[in-house]
Design an enzyme around this catalytic site. Structure first.
Site, mmCIF file in Angstrom:
data_model
loop_
_atom_site.group_PDB
_atom_site.id
_atom_site.type_symbol
_atom_site.label_atom_id
_atom_site.label_comp_id
_atom_site.label_asym_id
_atom_site.label_seq_id
_atom_site.Cartn_x
_atom_site.Cartn_y
_atom_site.Cartn_z
ATOM 1 N N GLU A 152 0.900 4.635 -1.499
ATOM 2 C CA GLU A 152 0.455 5.505 -0.421
ATOM 3 C C GLU A 152 1.531 6.519 -0.047
ATOM 4 O O GLU A 152 2.677 6.119 0.177
ATOM 5 C CB GLU A 152 0.083 4.663 0.804
ATOM 6 N N ASP A 178 -9.226 0.932 3.117
ATOM 7 C CA ASP A 178 -8.397 1.808 3.940
ATOM 8 C C ASP A 178 -6.967 1.845 3.421
ATOM 9 O O ASP A 178 -6.139 2.581 3.943
ATOM 10 C CB ASP A 178 -8.405 1.328 5.398
ATOM 11 N N HIS A 235 -5.688 5.152 5.094
ATOM 12 C CA HIS A 235 -4.852 4.251 5.892
ATOM 13 C C HIS A 235 -4.837 4.673 7.365
ATOM 14 O O HIS A 235 -3.772 4.775 7.991
ATOM 15 C CB HIS A 235 -3.420 4.218 5.347
ATOM 16 N N THR A 293 4.616 -3.127 11.887
ATOM 17 C CA THR A 293 4.742 -4.580 11.802
ATOM 18 C C THR A 293 5.632 -4.993 10.638
ATOM 19 O O THR A 293 6.512 -5.844 10.771
ATOM 20 C CB THR A 293 3.356 -5.233 11.667
ATOM 21 N N ARG A 327 -3.735 -4.716 3.042
ATOM 22 C CA ARG A 327 -2.699 -4.161 2.175
ATOM 23 C C ARG A 327 -3.298 -3.871 0.806
ATOM 24 O O ARG A 327 -4.057 -4.683 0.257
ATOM 25 C CB ARG A 327 -1.522 -5.137 2.028
#
Length: 311
Positions: A263, A258, A284, A75, A234
């Site tokens: 990351e 998560d 994630h 996205t 986020r």
């Protein structure tokens, strides 16, 4: 025409049907990962490039003379220099709405884990603590019932709405925070009231200038001491140092994340230190159901087909 997919490892393509994607162009190359040093060479002759997290900056876009379409297999488009693409009339297409069911399910799993502490009880069974119990059960960790509790939703798009419905199915009362745009809507509550009243706060808003480190020390101090924070949106929404302090000082009841600010996180990331009480972290993967990944890949394919139709 030639297409390149730069980071298929994020999709685990061997579990998906890629036939429709393959049929869109004459030739495809698939790379599990692509380093910054490899990107220029791999996109040099490509007409269509698919990327999830590989960065396409101005220099790379300008050095790819055949490039006609950039597809983001996600996205967010923050890894693409949109101005550079626009300067060359190269469309940048992303995919939305593919994660809803998977992410909402994962969010509910995190809420239930904090409420029931099942993961800790399961670990104790594996370590032999149940066998050592002087009675038939163990009651080491507090368990709460979610029925009648207040679920605060911050960010009420498709994802927030799905989580709200799951909460209602458990008998929770849902409070929806007002939009950060300042628009007043019926059925919404001021953010301060949501923070104050919620037993569970679940974040589903985008990361913007207004929401960057939204969950800071002031936010956490306003929460109930027993409340849970859930973040499947986020990592940048949360001031991680403030969260660690709040958990260690028992200012809130628990947190489940998560996503984190970097990351993958470095091995010495403070959130991974295992000394923060009642903190759950998953890598994630709220979005990774096979069905969700197939919807995402199909969305990329549809974007390519729509572009071909328009050109």
């Amino acid at each position: 025409m030639r297409g390149v997919f730069l980071d298929t490892l994020t999709m685990k393509l061997d579990e998906l049907d890629i036939s429709a994607l393959q049929s869109t162009l004459d030739q495809w190359e698939f790379f599990e990962t692509t380093t910054p040093e490899q990107t220029a060479q791999r996109i040099a002759d490509a007409d269509v490039v698919i990327t999830n997290k590989v960065v396409l900056d101005r220099a790379l876009i300008e050095k790819a003379p055949n490039l006609k379409l950039i597809c983001v297999c996600a996205t967010g488009t923050n890894n693409i220099d949109l101005d550079a693409a626009a300067a060359r009339n190269i469309p940048v297409k992303n995919v939305t709405g593919y994660t809803g069911t998977s992410l909402a399910q994962h969010t509910l799993a995190l809420i239930l884990a904090l409420a029931t502490r099942w993961h800790q009880y399961h670990s104790d069974v594996g370590s032999g603590r149940w066998a050592e119990s002087p009675v038939f059960c163990r009651l080491d960790y507090p368990v709460i019932e979610l029925d009648g509790k207040v679920l605060g939703i911050i960010g009420y798009g498709d994802l927030g709405q799905k989580v709200a419905r799951l909460g209602e199915a458990l008998g929770m009362k849902v409070l929806i925070a007002e939009s950060f745009t300042g628009e007043k809507r019926d059925g919404r509550s001021p953010l301060a009231e949501v923070i104050k009243q919620a037993d569970v706060i679940s974040l589903h808003c985008p990361l913007t200038e207004e929401t960057d480190q939204l969950v800071n020390q002031q936010f956490l101090s306003a929460m109930k001491e027993t409340a849970f924070l859930i973040n499947t949106a986020r990592g940048g929404l949360v001031d991680e140092a403030a969260l660690i302090a709040a958990l260690k000082n028992h200012e809130i009841g628990g947190a489940a994340l998560d996503v984190v600010s970097v990351e993958p996180p470095p091995a010495d990331h403070p959130l991974l230190a295992n000394d923060t009480p009642n903190l759950i972290i998953t890598p994630h993967n709220a979005w990774i159901s096979r069905e969700s990944r197939q919807r995402l890949l199909d969305g990329v394919t549809q974007n390519i087909v729509a572009w071909q139709t328009d050109t």
